[in-house]
Design a protein around this motif. Structure first.
Motif, PDB file in Angstrom:
ATOM      1  N   LEU A  47       0.810  -1.220   0.000  1.00 29.09           N
ATOM      2  CA  LEU A  47       0.000   0.000   0.000  1.00 29.09           C
ATOM      3  C   LEU A  47       0.843   1.269   0.000  1.00 29.09           C
ATOM      4  CD1 LEU A  47      -2.820  -1.040   2.508  1.00 29.09           C
ATOM      5  CD2 LEU A  47      -2.942  -0.937   0.003  1.00 29.09           C
ATOM      6  N   LEU A  48       2.135   1.125   0.263  1.00 31.04           N
ATOM      7  CA  LEU A  48       3.015   2.283   0.276  1.00 31.04           C
ATOM      8  C   LEU A  48       3.013   2.968  -1.091  1.00 31.04           C
ATOM      9  CD1 LEU A  48       5.149   3.727   2.094  1.00 31.04           C
ATOM     10  CD2 LEU A  48       6.862   2.273   1.006  1.00 31.04           C
ATOM     11  N   TRP A  49       2.991   4.273  -1.083  1.00 37.04           N
ATOM     12  CA  TRP A  49       2.982   5.131  -2.280  1.00 37.04           C
ATOM     13  C   TRP A  49       1.785   4.905  -3.209  1.00 37.04           C
ATOM     14  CZ3 TRP A  49       7.185   1.433  -2.444  1.00 37.04           C
ATOM     15  CH2 TRP A  49       7.034   0.434  -3.397  1.00 37.04           C
ATOM     16  N   ARG A  50       0.718   4.289  -2.703  1.00 41.59           N
ATOM     17  CA  ARG A  50      -0.480   4.094  -3.532  1.00 41.59           C
ATOM     18  C   ARG A  50      -1.588   5.043  -3.100  1.00 41.59           C
ATOM     19  NH1 ARG A  50      -0.373  -0.542  -6.717  1.00 41.59           N
ATOM     20  NH2 ARG A  50       1.474  -1.800  -6.319  1.00 41.59           N
ATOM     21  N   GLU A  51      -2.309   5.546  -4.076  1.00 46.03           N
ATOM     22  CA  GLU A  51      -3.434   6.432  -3.815  1.00 46.03           C
ATOM     23  C   GLU A  51      -4.641   5.614  -3.379  1.00 46.03           C
ATOM     24  OE1 GLU A  51      -2.532   9.978  -7.003  1.00 46.03           O
ATOM     25  OE2 GLU A  51      -3.661   8.217  -7.672  1.00 46.03           O
ATOM     26  N   ALA A  58       1.010   6.313  -6.748  1.00 42.95           N
ATOM     27  CA  ALA A  58       0.889   7.768  -6.855  1.00 42.95           C
ATOM     28  C   ALA A  58       2.131   8.312  -7.544  1.00 42.95           C
ATOM     29  CB  ALA A  58       0.725   8.380  -5.472  1.00 42.95           C
ATOM     30  N   SER A  59       2.207   8.104  -8.848  1.00 48.27           N
ATOM     31  CA  SER A  59       3.386   8.495  -9.621  1.00 48.27           C
ATOM     32  C   SER A  59       2.945   8.817 -11.039  1.00 48.27           C
ATOM     33  CB  SER A  59       4.410   7.358  -9.633  1.00 48.27           C
ATOM     34  OG  SER A  59       3.842   6.172 -10.136  1.00 48.27           O
ATOM     35  N   PRO A  60       3.748   9.592 -11.772  1.00 52.22           N
ATOM     36  CA  PRO A  60       3.381   9.911 -13.162  1.00 52.22           C
ATOM     37  C   PRO A  60       3.399   8.663 -14.031  1.00 52.22           C
ATOM     38  CG  PRO A  60       5.599  10.695 -12.650  1.00 52.22           C
ATOM     39  CD  PRO A  60       4.993  10.253 -11.355  1.00 52.22           C
ATOM     40  N   PRO A  61       2.607   8.650 -15.097  1.00 48.32           N
ATOM     41  CA  PRO A  61       2.532   7.467 -15.968  1.00 48.32           C
ATOM     42  C   PRO A  61       3.881   7.039 -16.526  1.00 48.32           C
ATOM     43  CG  PRO A  61       0.743   8.991 -16.458  1.00 48.32           C
ATOM     44  CD  PRO A  61       1.644   9.688 -15.500  1.00 48.32           C
ATOM     45  N   GLY A  66       8.349   3.076 -16.926  1.00 53.07           N
ATOM     46  CA  GLY A  66       9.754   2.737 -16.685  1.00 53.07           C
ATOM     47  C   GLY A  66       9.906   1.542 -15.764  1.00 53.07           C
ATOM     48  N   VAL A  67       9.036   1.440 -14.752  1.00 54.92           N
ATOM     49  CA  VAL A  67       9.096   0.301 -13.840  1.00 54.92           C
ATOM     50  C   VAL A  67       8.751  -0.991 -14.576  1.00 54.92           C
ATOM     51  CG1 VAL A  67       8.073  -0.738 -11.779  1.00 54.92           C
ATOM     52  CG2 VAL A  67       8.635   1.693 -11.796  1.00 54.92           C
TER      53      VAL A  67
END
Length: 224
Positions: A47-51, A58-61, A66-67
């Motif tokens: 759940l970390l860094w998730r909206e 919660a990051s740009p597309p 890239g991931v």
């Protein structure tokens, strides 16, 4: 005819110790995971860094893209193609012992990871959306296991030709960082619990160190 540089493999005692530490860590993570002690850590990690809305990172597309590209470096087609190219290069360079070491490492890793997945048979996480396709049991992570295995194994082999210790350290450190990034991508994409990737990376890295200790050629005697 071999390389003009003398081959100096990593210290075997150090490799055995590293393998023992990695597999000890794997055993500890497995024990904690399947006795329920990692449940809170696994949930928090996913759940970390998730909206909250949709539970997506919660990051740009472009970062998510890239991931996904990064995670492919640990996928079956890419990692095996890289390992095959490296093995062929070693054979053409008359470094057959190193090529054999890499080949046995890859084959041994496939067998070990498959056996461990069958043994533990852990379902994949469902509390967040999967941002890429993933099939089969979750523990240990195959991407993490094989990234740690293949990239560290290649770095250990290549380090034998490095003439200075800082260069050898840099090679192995780069392989460790790359394989850890690939492992982390699996949690980012929601297809593995953190404990899956920690155990997978420890198992793969441990096997890479063990195979290097067993199969790389002996260091030449001093004075040669």
């Amino acid at each position: 005819m071999g390389s003009s540089f003398p081959y100096k493999p990593p210290d075997r005692r150090t490799m055995f110790i590293a393998a023992l530490l990695c597999w000890g860590g794997f055993a500890l993570v497995a024990l904690l995971t399947f006795t329920g002690h990692m449940a809170g850590f696994d949930k928090a990690g996913l759940l970390l860094w998730r909206e909250a809305d949709g539970l997506i990172p919660a990051s740009p597309p472009w970062l998510n893209t890239g991931v996904i590209a990064l995670t492919h470096l640990g996928g079956v087609p890419v990692r095996n193609a890289i390992a095959l190219a490296a093995a062929i290069t070693l054979v053409l360079a008359h470094s057959r012992r190193q090529a054999l070491c890499l080949s046995l490492t890859v084959i041994g890793g496939w067998i070990a990871n498959s056996a461990l997945k069958t043994l533990f048979d852990r379902p994949r996480p469902t509390i967040v959306p999967h941002l890429t396709y993933a099939g089969g049991p979750s523990f240990p992570s195959g991407h993490s296991f094989n990234a740690g295995l293949i990239y560290i194994a290649m770095a250990l082999i290549a380090a034998g030709w490095a003439t200075r210790r800082p260069a050898r350290v840099m090679l192995v450190s780069a392989a460790i960082m790359l394989s850890l990034a690939i492992a982390g991508s699996r949690v980012w994409l929601g297809v593995h619990y953190p404990s899956d990737v920690i155990a997978g990376w420890l198992g793969g890295a441990g096997l890479a160190f063990l195979m290097a200790a067993w199969f790389l050629p002996e260091a030449p005697p001093r004075g040669r």
